[in-house]
Design an enzyme around this catalytic site. Sequence first.
Site, PDB file in Angstrom:
ATOM      1  N   TRP A 150     -65.833 -84.326  -6.895  1.00  0.00           N
ATOM      2  CA  TRP A 150     -66.026 -85.138  -5.435  1.00  0.00           C
ATOM      3  C   TRP A 150     -67.150 -84.692  -4.908  1.00  0.00           C
ATOM      4  CZ3 TRP A 150     -64.450 -82.073  -0.748  1.00  0.00           C
ATOM      5  CH2 TRP A 150     -64.379 -82.913   0.356  1.00  0.00           C
ATOM      6  N   ASP A 231     -59.462 -76.318  -6.161  1.00  0.00           N
ATOM      7  CA  ASP A 231     -59.238 -77.063  -5.191  1.00  0.00           C
ATOM      8  C   ASP A 231     -58.052 -78.220  -5.252  1.00  0.00           C
ATOM      9  OD1 ASP A 231     -59.490 -79.103  -3.213  1.00  0.00           O
ATOM     10  OD2 ASP A 231     -61.688 -79.912  -3.832  1.00  0.00           O
ATOM     11  N   LYS A 267     -53.577 -85.795   2.111  1.00  0.00           N
ATOM     12  CA  LYS A 267     -52.889 -87.023   1.102  1.00  0.00           C
ATOM     13  C   LYS A 267     -51.597 -86.726   0.960  1.00  0.00           C
ATOM     14  CE  LYS A 267     -56.580 -86.042  -0.003  1.00  0.00           C
ATOM     15  NZ  LYS A 267     -57.966 -85.490   0.505  1.00  0.00           N
TER      16      LYS A 267
HETATM   17  N1  PLA Z   1     -61.210 -82.216  -2.457  1.00  0.00           N
HETATM   18  C1  PLA Z   1     -60.997 -83.325  -3.107  1.00  0.00           C
HETATM   19  C2  PLA Z   1     -61.189 -83.313  -4.439  1.00  0.00           C
HETATM   20  C3  PLA Z   1     -61.160 -84.461  -2.558  1.00  0.00           C
HETATM   21  O1  PLA Z   1     -60.953 -85.422  -3.239  1.00  0.00           O
HETATM   22  C4  PLA Z   1     -61.239 -84.556  -0.877  1.00  0.00           C
HETATM   23  C5  PLA Z   1     -61.127 -85.686  -0.187  1.00  0.00           C
HETATM   24  C6  PLA Z   1     -61.107 -83.390  -0.356  1.00  0.00           C
HETATM   25  C7  PLA Z   1     -61.147 -82.042  -1.015  1.00  0.00           C
HETATM   26  C8  PLA Z   1     -60.930 -83.149   1.243  1.00  0.00           C
HETATM   27  O2  PLA Z   1     -60.079 -83.842   1.891  1.00  0.00           O
HETATM   28  P1  PLA Z   1     -59.509 -83.265   3.293  1.00  0.00           P
HETATM   29  O3  PLA Z   1     -60.831 -82.250   3.895  1.00  0.00           O
HETATM   30  O4  PLA Z   1     -59.461 -84.412   3.991  1.00  0.00           O
HETATM   31  O5  PLA Z   1     -58.229 -82.507   3.029  1.00  0.00           O
HETATM   32  N2  PLA Z   1     -61.372 -86.895  -0.717  1.00  0.00           N
HETATM   33  C9  PLA Z   1     -61.524 -88.369  -0.385  1.00  0.00           C
HETATM   34  C10 PLA Z   1     -62.027 -88.321   1.358  1.00  0.00           C
HETATM   35  C11 PLA Z   1     -59.852 -88.679  -0.038  1.00  0.00           C
HETATM   36  C12 PLA Z   1     -63.245 -87.694   1.363  1.00  0.00           C
HETATM   37  O6  PLA Z   1     -64.188 -87.999   0.565  1.00  0.00           O
HETATM   38  O7  PLA Z   1     -63.387 -86.743   2.462  1.00  0.00           O
HETATM   39  C13 PLA Z   1     -62.261 -89.293  -0.983  1.00  0.00           C
HETATM   40  O8  PLA Z   1     -62.223 -90.353  -0.952  1.00  0.00           O
HETATM   41  O9  PLA Z   1     -62.408 -88.718  -2.003  1.00  0.00           O
END
Ligand code: PLA
Length: 420
Positions: A150, A231, A267
């Site tokens: 991510w 995570d 989510k």
């Molecule tokens: N960790 C991972 C691996 C994630 O994919 C995401 C969210 C988070 C943490 C953080 O989520 P939160 O802070 O909302 O609890 N990833 C998303 C959104 C869904 C984003 O980028 O913020 C994504 O589209 O990858």
Amino acid sequence: MALSRKLVQQRSSVFGSRSMSWWRSVEPAPKDPILGVTEAFLADPSPDKVNVGVGAYRDDNGKPVVLQCVREAERRIAGNLNMEYLPMGGSVKMVEETLKLAYGENSEHIKDKRIAAVQALSGTGACRLFADFQKRFRPESQIYIPVPTWANHHNIWRDAHVPQKTFHYYHPETKGLDFAGLVDDIRNAPNGSFFLLHACAHNPTGVDPSEEQWKEISKLIKERGHFPFFDMAYQGFASGDPERDAKAIRIFLEDGHLIGIAQSYAKNMGLYGQRVGCLSVLCEDEKQAVAVKSQLQMLARPMYSNPPVHGALVVSTILGDQELKTLWLKEVEGMADRIIGMRTALRENLEKVGSPLSWEHVTNQIGMFCYSGMTPEQVDRLTNEFHIYMTRNGRISMAGVTTGNVGYLANAIHEVTKST
Ligand code: PLA
């Protein structure tokens, strides 16, 4: 009089020019690779547009979903709520219930009070709090981050001033796990390094280690004296069952690791904008846990003082009530099932439109995302010619695919990939 006016003018021009120079060196920030996609999607007037960028669950009509258990919890909360501050560590009840999901309902560690845990600003906030904690108390350490991951992981540990290294994770040719590379990197990292692991439903690849592989990873991390930080942003989205999705963590616990976990309800409870999550650190004993928790609170206090109350109350109302919890589990399974159904539909549609490429990975991968293998240039064509919005690393948020758009999506993917 005339003179004093002149003086005023002189003064204001001095202040004016000085204030103008304050931000002169500030360049616009680059667009966020994920949230920037949503911005571009919103700005596109095309009626055909499709957003498979951000990982946000949609129903089969493409609409955002508020879970029934959440609606019911809100109904119960309404009127009974005061708006007082939560403690710095957040809602004790919410944290208690959240720990059970990760460490197990009957966890010894919970009973022994060995876990330092605080409510966090969703998964991002939990990661960031941990990164700051790591920097403060293990300033010499570095964090190993999987390739790919991510994108925000890099920003989080960068802004916490923790040096970053990467470890092998995904094999583009096999579209599976690069287990040999991963094992080598764990072996070769200096003893006592921090390893960032996705507990389940790896983002963006949709590739998780098997149970056997997790066992080996756990043994190796222990042997080398590394610290595993999980995570867990998608508990329930891999298998449809939050308990099964905690498997990797339970393996590490059985092996006697001290671990950290970032949990998020964005989510799996659809509480995206409520920013509710939890950071926990398993310690050697209760005394250490008390100290660690107090330091986590100390980090939170000058940043945001204390976390928001509403989402935490929704979560504790749901998880503290057997009937609502059962409803939640059913709804999580329903979301995971719809996504699995869309994987099959996307693959079938790609085969139907005559794509000669293999799309087996679309159904093999798990969780919210499909790591399609498309190049940034192919993604650009999807956006420019078909108004399909996704991240340039080729990640498709399967949660945005519906019965209504899957045919259009498959056809467009075929169009941009057929000459390769
Ligand atoms: N960790 C991972 C691996 C994630 O994919 C995401 C969210 C988070 C943490 C953080 O989520 P939160 O802070 O909302 O609890 N990833 C998303 C959104 C869904 C984003 O980028 O913020 C994504 O589209 O990858």
